[in-house]
Design an enzyme around this catalytic site. Structure first.
Site, PDB file in Angstrom:
ATOM      1  N   ASP A 285       0.860  -1.174   0.000  1.00  0.00           N
ATOM      2  CA  ASP A 285       0.000   0.000   0.000  1.00  0.00           C
ATOM      3  C   ASP A 285       0.906   1.236   0.000  1.00  0.00           C
ATOM      4  O   ASP A 285       2.135   1.140   0.119  1.00  0.00           O
ATOM      5  CB  ASP A 285      -0.968  -0.012   1.193  1.00  0.00           C
ATOM      6  CG  ASP A 285      -2.196   0.856   0.909  1.00  0.00           C
ATOM      7  OD1 ASP A 285      -2.110   1.739   0.024  1.00  0.00           O
ATOM      8  OD2 ASP A 285      -3.236   0.672   1.563  1.00  0.00           O
TER       9      ASP A 285
HETATM   10  C1  NOJ Z   1      -4.037   3.957   0.292  1.00  0.00           C
HETATM   11  C2  NOJ Z   1      -5.192   3.030   0.309  1.00  0.00           C
HETATM   12  O1  NOJ Z   1      -5.172   2.251   1.492  1.00  0.00           O
HETATM   13  C3  NOJ Z   1      -5.264   2.087  -0.869  1.00  0.00           C
HETATM   14  O2  NOJ Z   1      -6.493   1.428  -0.847  1.00  0.00           O
HETATM   15  C4  NOJ Z   1      -5.077   2.818  -2.155  1.00  0.00           C
HETATM   16  O3  NOJ Z   1      -5.130   1.917  -3.233  1.00  0.00           O
HETATM   17  C5  NOJ Z   1      -3.759   3.541  -2.101  1.00  0.00           C
HETATM   18  N1  NOJ Z   1      -3.756   4.479  -1.004  1.00  0.00           N
HETATM   19  C6  NOJ Z   1      -3.457   4.276  -3.382  1.00  0.00           C
HETATM   20  O4  NOJ Z   1      -4.333   5.310  -3.529  1.00  0.00           O
END
Ligand code: NOJ
Length: 758
Positions: A285
């Site tokens: 993530d």
């Molecule tokens: C953080 C989020 O937890 C995730 O779901 C997302 O895909 C990423 N940011 C990228 O935006």
């Protein structure tokens, strides 16, 4: 079959298999040939997802010198770049200026539609309509790929049983059976049957694992869970996504047994790859590799090595891989082979997407105009929204409204574009959404509708400020609360019926938007109470990204329609339902608690050793002094303008063998005055087993449309795996003994039958 037919079938099969293996071999050969030419630095380069900034991103990171890095072969993919021209430009830099001409992955979050924004996922889940959900994902893929995106960070499948957690809005709710079916439908929709087609994109199952079980519902918080609960309740959704062929997986922010997911070898390598057979790529993530420093596991080099050694392939925007892996190889902390392996998976994903054949496959400038925001897509958004609404309460047949009624349309969300799309819709344009007022005028042009704001979403400036990070979602009016309220009361007095549109701003839920108070803000509560004193029929249209605690509003003499954040066609769809062009059929996929203190409360709870009966308080039993155990609205709950009756529940056999499927039949009758759809649900109870069983678990459902007065016999089938669970040794087994089946309109269904598993 005669011999000729057998020969023909065998020939086709062998030919098919042959073709398959030729193709698979081609892929391996191409990827290996490329790998053999790559330097260590170039391999490390592929493991990075960078964001040039200026696009759509959830965090504050902007990578420097992206163009130079692409040329130097230090970038595997970009995040936050959209539009065929920009994507073409980026690919061109990679193809024409980097030594090995490796095309880029272009990733993005398309959570509930691209530019045609559908309802938030918790809303679309309430449709329980897998075909519809798949169609939405297909449409999202068509729009996003037209804009150059080839890799989507969706579906979010995390099981969520704590509505304080803002991201409950982004998933399918509390149940692994329904959640698995929805995840599968979304993946099939995004990826289609051939990822190389320009209108399909690689999906990402996220967030592995257990992200939805953050302690206290506070985002990014620690998770602590035993393996039996994990395997039975929380992991099946991720596994279902793997079984559906998802191309990539994203690790979560939380730790699991003390090791954050992005560095958790047990999770990435043992569970995901070895136990479940996942062959795709794993991405972290957003900066979750770097965050292991704050988690307390060491410096950036240490945590980056930990992540790589755990089996993580790609580092999302953190650049820990880019800046430290070479050193770790030199110091013997990471092997070059592990880097080659991670790179191999990323190159394979690019191959699967058809990027080696044509790096500009997703950079077709002629597509946006025809594929994005078409009439057809908006029509689907309206249909999806109508199907997502849940009728929570019927009061004196106020609904549906007459199209000629004199209506006081009040509330801070009644004429508001900024909150229709819902959380995590950064590619959507709120200005293209249909507010409720406009929808009412479209659907009931003869009605006499007057609007007054009545109250602010909240009067709390801090909450307003926090909800305004993606634009103005909450505006605190310059007029005083009294003025706003009086205006609404005056309108209400001069109308036949009041429709109050209230609830959460869209950024009250979503990422980093946890709340400990799930009531309506005081400003809106007061407005509703005062309106209810006028004595006019009243409808509350409730918008939210999560289950709210609405015991007070439930006690008001009003009908309540839950509409989530319904997307670009919100206003039209709400009007369709309010004026009776569409009979609501949605059912909740997450339990609505009576108060925050009841959390967690969900349908598959256990009996305990000291159960109570029928919500009667008993000393020394498992209950509270101040609230009953049952929720305000159970999982699976939702009303209709009509009524449905259930009769003649029959099971095909009263004894079944291991690995045998069993059919269940039930007669469902539309006994009311409207045609309508009903979501028929089947719950199973394993009466005695080696691990304490849940009281009931969802194991089947189907949506059936019935004209008024019509009866249909509905068939539901229990598959052998539906009787299985993970026992204490984590073996997936069905234990012989008695099972009870409940079929009906929600998780409190009482119609019951039983069978024995031999
Ligand atoms: C953080 C989020 O937890 C995730 O779901 C997302 O895909 C990423 N940011 C990228 O935006």
């Amino acid at each position: 079959m005669n011999t000729l037919k057998i020969k023909l079938v065998s020939f086709i099969l062998l030919f098919g298999l042959g073709l398959f293996s030729v193709k698979a071999q081609e892929k391996i050969d191409q990827v290996e040939a490329l790998l053999s030419k790559m330097t260590l630095e170039e391999k490390i380069g592929q493991l990075n997802l960078l964001t040039p900034g200026g696009g759509i991103a959830t965090g504050s990171v902007v990578s420097n010198n992206v163009e130079a890095k692409i040329k130097a072969g230090q970038v595997g993919g970009l995040f936050g770049v959209a539009g065929p021209e920009k994507v073409r430009q980026a690919q061109k830099i990679a193809i024409e200026n980097s030594r090995l001409k490796i095309p880029l992955l272009i990733g993005s979050d398309i959570i509930h539609g691209y530019k045609t924004t559908f309802p938030i996922p918790l809303g679309t889940a309430a449709s329980w309509d897998l075909e519809l959900i798949k169609k939405m994902a297909e449409t999202a893929a068509k729009e996003a790929t037209a804009d150059g995106i080839n890799w989507n960070f969706s579906p979010m499948v995390d099981i969520a049983r704590d509505p304080r957690w803002g991201r409950i809005a982004e998933g399918a709710g509390e149940d692994p059976f329904l959640g698995s079916a929805i995840a599968t439908a979304m993946i099939k929709g995004y990826q289609g049957t051939n990822l190389k087609k320009p209108n399909t994109m690689m999906a990402t199952v996220k967030h592995l694992v257990l992200y939805g079980a953050a302690e206290g519902g506070r985002d990014y918080n620690s998770v602590d869970m035993g393996k039996v609960k994990m395997y039975n309740q929380y992991l099946p959704v991720y596994k279902a996504a793997v079984d559906a062929g998802v191309g990539s997986a994203m690790t979560s922010f939380n730790d699991i047994d003390g090791v954050p997911a992005s560095g958790n070898k047990w999770m990435i390598t043992d569970l995901l790859r070895k136990q479940w057979g996942f062959e795709g790529m794993v991405v972290s993530d957003y900066t979750s590799v770097n965050e292991m420093v704050a988690h307390g596991l060491g410096d950036l080099q240490t945590v980056s090595a930990l992540a790589l050694n755990a089996g993580l392939d790609m580092d999302m925007v953190g650049e820990g891989f880019l800046t430290t892996l070479k050193k770790s190889v030199e110091e013997g902390k990471v092997s070059e082979e592990s880097i080659t392996q991670a790179c191999r998976r990323i190159l394979t994903a690019k191959y699967n997407l058809g990027l080696f054949n044509d790096p500009y496959l997703y950079a077709d400038e002629s597509r946006p105009e025809k594929d994005i925001l078409s009439q057809e897509n908006r029509k689907l958004a309206r249909e999806a929204a109508r199907q997502s609404f849940v009728l929570l309460k019927k009061h004196e047949n106020v609904l549906p409204l007459q199209k000629s009624a004199k209506i006081a349309l009040v509330g801070p969300l009644a004429n508001n574009k900024n909150n229709m799309l819902g959380t995590w819709a950064p590619t959507g344009d709120p200005q293209l959404s249909v507010p409720v007022f406009e929808g009412f005028k479209n659907v009931a042009p003869k009605a006499k509708i007057k609007y007054a704001k009545g109250a602010n979403i909240t009067n709390d400036p801090d909450l307003a400020k926090r909800a305004n990070v993606f634009g103005t979602r909450v505006e605190i009016d310059e007029r005083s609360s009294e003025t706003l309220l009086n205006e609404a009361l005056k309108l209400a007095e001069n109308s036949d019926v009041i429709v109050a549109v209230v609830g959460e701003a869209s950024e009250f839920s979503g990422e980093a938007a946890s709340r400990t108070n799930l009531s309506l803000p005081e400003s809106q509560k007061r407005m509703l109470t005062e309106l209810s004193k006028i004595g006019k029929p009243m409808v509350i249209v409730l918008m939210s990204g999560r289950p709210l605690t609405i015991e007070d509003e439930f006690a008001l003499p009003a009908s309540i329609l839950q509409v989530w954040h319904a997307g670009i066609e919100a206003g039209n769809a709400i009007a369709d339902v309010v004026f009776g062009d569409y009979n609501p059929s949605g059912k909740l996929t997450a339990t609505w608690p009576r108060n925050v203190g009841q959390i967690p409360v969900y349908h598959s709870m256990k009996n305990t050793g000291r159960p109570i009966e029928a919500d009667n308080f008993q000393k020394f039993k498992s209950n509270y002094l101040d609230v009953v155990n049952t929720p305000l609205f159970p999982f699976g709950y939702g009303m209709s303008y009509t009524e449905f009756g259930y009769k003649n529940l029959k099971i095909q056999k009263s004894q079944i063998a291991q690995m045998e499927a069993v059919e269940i039949l039930v007669d469902v009758t539309n006994t009311g005055d409207f045609d309508g759809a009903e979501i028929v649900q089947l719950y199973l109870r394993d009466v005695v087993r080696s691990i304490t069983p849940p009281l009931r678990e969802l194991k089947g459902f189907t949506k059936v449309f019935l004209k008024k007065g019509e009866t249909k016999t509905v068939k539901l089938t229990l598959q052998p795996n539906d009787l299985k669970f993970y026992n204490g040794a984590l073996e997936f087994v069905a234990e012989p003994g008695d099972f009870e089946i409940f079929v009906g309109t929600n998780s409190q269904a009482e119609l019951k039958t039983s069978f024995k598993l031999n």
